[in-house]
Design an enzyme around this catalytic site. Structure first.
Site, short mmCIF file in Angstrom:
data_model
loop_
_atom_site.label_atom_id
_atom_site.label_comp_id
_atom_site.label_asym_id
_atom_site.label_seq_id
_atom_site.Cartn_x
_atom_site.Cartn_y
_atom_site.Cartn_z
N LYS A 1 3.38 -15.44 2.43
CA LYS A 1 3.75 -16.13 1.19
C LYS A 1 5.09 -16.25 1.02
O LYS A 1 5.86 -15.68 0.09
CB LYS A 1 3.05 -15.22 0.06
CG LYS A 1 3.06 -16.15 -1.29
CD LYS A 1 2.15 -17.02 -1.44
CE LYS A 1 2.16 -17.83 -2.75
NZ LYS A 1 1.28 -18.90 -2.90
N ASP B 1 -6.00 -7.06 4.13
CA ASP B 1 -7.41 -6.52 3.48
C ASP B 1 -8.26 -7.46 3.05
O ASP B 1 -9.57 -7.27 3.31
CB ASP B 1 -6.78 -5.66 2.42
CG ASP B 1 -8.03 -4.80 1.65
OD1 ASP B 1 -8.86 -4.25 2.29
OD2 ASP B 1 -7.69 -4.97 0.46
N ASP C 1 -2.86 -18.50 0.53
CA ASP C 1 -3.57 -19.39 -0.48
C ASP C 1 -4.39 -20.20 0.51
O ASP C 1 -5.57 -20.38 0.55
CB ASP C 1 -3.10 -19.57 -1.69
CG ASP C 1 -1.87 -20.35 -1.39
OD1 ASP C 1 -1.31 -20.30 -0.23
OD2 ASP C 1 -1.03 -20.68 -2.36
N ASP D 1 -11.75 -9.19 5.01
CA ASP D 1 -13.25 -8.93 4.30
C ASP D 1 -13.49 -10.53 4.44
O ASP D 1 -14.92 -10.74 4.29
CB ASP D 1 -13.24 -8.57 3.06
CG ASP D 1 -13.13 -6.99 2.96
OD1 ASP D 1 -12.96 -6.30 3.89
OD2 ASP D 1 -13.48 -6.45 1.88
N TYR E 1 0.76 -1.18 0.26
CA TYR E 1 0.07 0.06 -0.09
C TYR E 1 0.70 1.04 -0.03
O TYR E 1 0.53 2.25 -0.55
CB TYR E 1 -1.06 0.06 1.18
CG TYR E 1 -2.10 -0.62 1.05
CD1 TYR E 1 -2.27 -2.10 0.88
CD2 TYR E 1 -3.62 -0.03 1.16
CE1 TYR E 1 -3.58 -2.73 0.58
CE2 TYR E 1 -4.66 -0.79 1.02
CZ TYR E 1 -4.63 -2.18 0.86
OH TYR E 1 -5.89 -2.59 0.53
C1 IPM Z 1 -10.26 -1.32 3.99
C2 IPM Z 1 -10.50 -0.62 2.69
C3 IPM Z 1 -9.46 0.13 2.47
C4 IPM Z 1 -8.16 -0.54 2.08
C5 IPM Z 1 -9.70 1.07 0.97
C6 IPM Z 1 -10.83 1.85 0.91
C7 IPM Z 1 -8.40 1.93 0.71
O1 IPM Z 1 -10.97 -1.55 1.66
O2 IPM Z 1 -10.33 -0.33 5.00
O3 IPM Z 1 -10.19 -2.46 4.31
O4 IPM Z 1 -7.86 -1.23 1.11
O5 IPM Z 1 -7.52 -0.67 3.10
MN MN Z 2 -10.62 -3.66 2.62
#
Ligand code: IPM
Ligand code: MN
Length: 353
Positions: free
Chosen positions: A190, A246, A222, A250, A142
């Site tokens: 990884k 990230d 993975d 999710d 990032y």
């Molecule tokens: C998160 C979001 C952010 C990220 C985006 C909006 C930049 O997806 O907070 O997980 O990728 O970190």
């Molecule tokens: Mn995210």
């Protein structure tokens, strides 16, 4: 006690859900005789519209002067479909992470008994899942440099860069969490391919020597993605680098069946930021239908982690649980008889009273 809270509602449903969290905090303040001072700041698309900057300097100073930051959501569809936009709301979020030194994003993922049927997974698989997902937040691909395009425009590159120090502090934090839990930690990387991952392994192993009681294992990303849906119950604390985190956080968040329910804390060197994990949900903005529970639970994490108000934090958590048991919830959790965002917020504030 007195606490200064920077409130950054942001975009989309941000303002509506933040209001509900404030109600819960105000109710706690009355009950326990604390003074919570709220100061609002702009961030995200709304900040671009009003100032041209997704993280105006006033907002950043406000965050630095406050004891904690309560954050709604950012993002606006008008930027999503425009890859050429020079300024993007997300830049505000990334700048905030960097400027406040928010090196660890902490997302507890656990199931609510009464909502187990909402999970896309079979009940037997998801029951009892309790994972602490810890994502490194200010390093890796990032922020790594160089990043960009070749002169002819036909090649693009990003760099995944980590220093030992960045790995140490987040792994140490994860081990501290493990000590308070089942004392198991999985480091996801990884290392079979990436040099940065090999530094992660080496460094994590060294840190584990400081935590003799914690058992640490390593898993390729993975494989981790697969295990998270096959046997989520095997995980206690997971720690990983920024981009893997990230994605995996999710994935982990949908195990419970409702994205709207999950809080997070981004732990900073100075000020920490508390926000729900869901996005700005622009389709629902202004309709008073969004689920405020993730934000209210984020307020609970704020009381716990930033202010060390354990009993107060527990009271908010309990009120949220009771609202779910009473089925006093928004449409994502109850299609037939949904309550509005503000009704749920009022119910919870009232329960706390
Ligand atoms: C998160 C979001 C952010 C990220 C985006 C909006 C930049 O997806 O907070 O997980 O990728 O970190
Ligand atoms: Mn995210």
């Amino acid at each position: 006690m007195d606490f200064k809270i920077a409130v950054l509602p942001g975009d989309g449903i941000g303002p509506e859900i933040i209001e509900q969290a404030k109600k819960a905090i105000v109710a706690i303040g009355k009950k326990f005789n604390h003074k919570f001072h709220f100061t609002h700041g702009l961030v995200g698309a709304i900040a671009i519209d009003k100032t041209g900057n997704p993280l105006p300097t006033e907002t950043l100073s406000l965050c630095k002067e406050s004891d904690a930051v309560l954050f709604g959501a950012i993002g606006d569809p008008k930027y999503d479909n425009n890859p050429a936009a020079k300024v993007r709301p997300e830049q505000g979020l990334l700048a905030m992470r960097k400027e406040l030194g928010l090196f660890a994003n902490v997302r507890p993922v656990s199931t609510f008994k009464s909502l187990i049927d909402k999970s896309p997974l079979k009940k037997e698989i998801v029951e009892g899942v309790d994972i602490m997902m810890i994502r490194e937040l200010t390093g890796g691909i990032y922020f790594g440099r160089p990043q960009g395009r070749s002169e002819d425009g036909n090649t693009a590159y990003d760099s995944c860069v980590y220093s030992r120090y960045e790995i140490e502090r987040v792994v140490r934090l994860a081990c501290e969490y493990a000590m308070k839990r089942k004392k198991r930690i999985t480091v996801v990387d990884k290392a079979n391919v990436l040099a940065s991952s090999r530094l992660w392994r080496e460094t994590a192993l060294n840190i584990s020597k400081e935590f003799k009681e914690v058992s640490m294992d390593f898993m390729f990303v993975d494989n981790a993605a697969m295990q998270l849906i096959q046997v989520p119950g095997r995980f206690d604390v997971i720690v990983t680098e920024n981009m893997f985190g990230d994605i995996l956080s999710d994935e982990a968040s949908v195990l419970t069946g409702s994205l709207g329910l999950l809080p997070s804390a981004s732990i900073g060197q100075y000020t920490s930021v508390f926000e729900p994990i869901h996005g700005s949900y622009p389709q629902a903005a202004g309709k008073n239908i969004a689920n405020p529970l993730g934000t209210i639970l984020s307020a609970s994490m704020m009381l716990d982690l930033a202010f060390n108000l354990k009993e107060e934090a527990e009271m908010i958590r309990n009120a949220v649980e009771k609202s779910i048991e009473a089925d006093y919830v928004t449409e994502d959790l109850n299609r037939n008889n949904p309550k509005s965002t503000s009704d749920v917020g009022d119910w919870i504030a009232n329960f706390i009273k």
